[in-house]
Write a protein that holds these residues in place. Structure first.
Motif, PDB file in Angstrom:
ATOM      1  N   UNK A 104      11.716  17.927 -10.319  1.00  0.00           N
ATOM      2  CA  UNK A 104      11.145  16.717 -11.226  1.00  0.00           C
ATOM      3  C   UNK A 104      11.505  16.340 -11.758  1.00  0.00           C
ATOM      4  N   UNK A 105      11.496  14.654 -11.651  1.00  0.00           N
ATOM      5  CA  UNK A 105      12.400  14.048 -12.470  1.00  0.00           C
ATOM      6  C   UNK A 105      11.577  13.373 -13.859  1.00  0.00           C
ATOM      7  N   UNK A 106      12.137  12.431 -14.888  1.00  0.00           N
ATOM      8  CA  UNK A 106      11.569  11.352 -15.700  1.00  0.00           C
ATOM      9  C   UNK A 106      12.421  10.032 -15.535  1.00  0.00           C
ATOM     10  N   UNK A 107      12.461   9.433 -15.349  1.00  0.00           N
ATOM     11  CA  UNK A 107      13.630   8.294 -15.691  1.00  0.00           C
ATOM     12  C   UNK A 107      13.187   6.954 -16.564  1.00  0.00           C
ATOM     13  N   UNK A 108      14.379   6.598 -17.194  1.00  0.00           N
ATOM     14  CA  UNK A 108      14.314   5.411 -18.204  1.00  0.00           C
ATOM     15  C   UNK A 108      13.043   4.555 -17.148  1.00  0.00           C
ATOM     16  N   UNK A 109      13.064   3.616 -15.981  1.00  0.00           N
ATOM     17  CA  UNK A 109      12.547   2.983 -15.439  1.00  0.00           C
ATOM     18  C   UNK A 109      12.320   3.290 -14.032  1.00  0.00           C
ATOM     19  N   UNK A 110      11.718   2.501 -13.138  1.00  0.00           N
ATOM     20  CA  UNK A 110      11.392   2.565 -11.864  1.00  0.00           C
ATOM     21  C   UNK A 110      12.561   2.396 -11.572  1.00  0.00           C
ATOM     22  N   UNK A 111      13.671   1.661 -11.656  1.00  0.00           N
ATOM     23  CA  UNK A 111      14.619   1.062 -10.960  1.00  0.00           C
ATOM     24  C   UNK A 111      15.099   1.337 -11.384  1.00  0.00           C
TER      25      UNK A 111
END
Length: 123
Positions: free
Chosen positions: A41-48
């Motif tokens: 499960x990951x959360x990234x700063x933005x989709x790019x």
């Protein structure tokens, strides 16, 4: 699971524990055989953003950010973010994803969407 990835949105208050349980089903509605599968499960700063490590990353190995609990009998994956992890999110909206077999040739994004977090003023 039909029409992958499933779109789902969620929210939390920064500095609190957050948890969600995902039940994995086959197209016919029966529980998916997830024996031998790995999850992330990951959360990234933005989709790019594709940098490693992501802002938040959970696996079955518990860390200061949280952990995943995988139940192969019920075909569920529970993601638990610690208060430390949600506090780093502050206020905003970032993309998250639940992956099956990440980094392998058959990796599959099961669930993705926006993860909202907000600060609550102290008294």
């Amino acid at each position: 699971m039909p029409d992958l990835p499933l779109r789902w949105r969620t929210a939390t208050v920064a500095g609190t524990q957050w948890a969600a349980t995902f039940t994995l089903l086959d197209d016919d509605g029966t529980t998916m055989d997830i024996g031998g599968k790995t999850f992330e499960f990951v959360i990234r700063p933005d989709s790019a953003d594709a940098t490693a490590p992501p802002l938040v990353k959970l696996t079955a190995t518990a860390t200061v950010q949280g952990y995943l609990t995988v139940d192969t009998v019920t075909a569920t994956v529970q993601a638990v973010l610690s208060p430390t992890a949600t506090l780093t999110l502050g206020t905003g909206c970032r993309p998250f994803a639940l992956w099956m077999d990440p980094g392998l040739p058959g990796q599959t994004c099961l669930v993705e969407g926006p993860f909202y977090s907000r600060l609550v003023p102290t008294a």
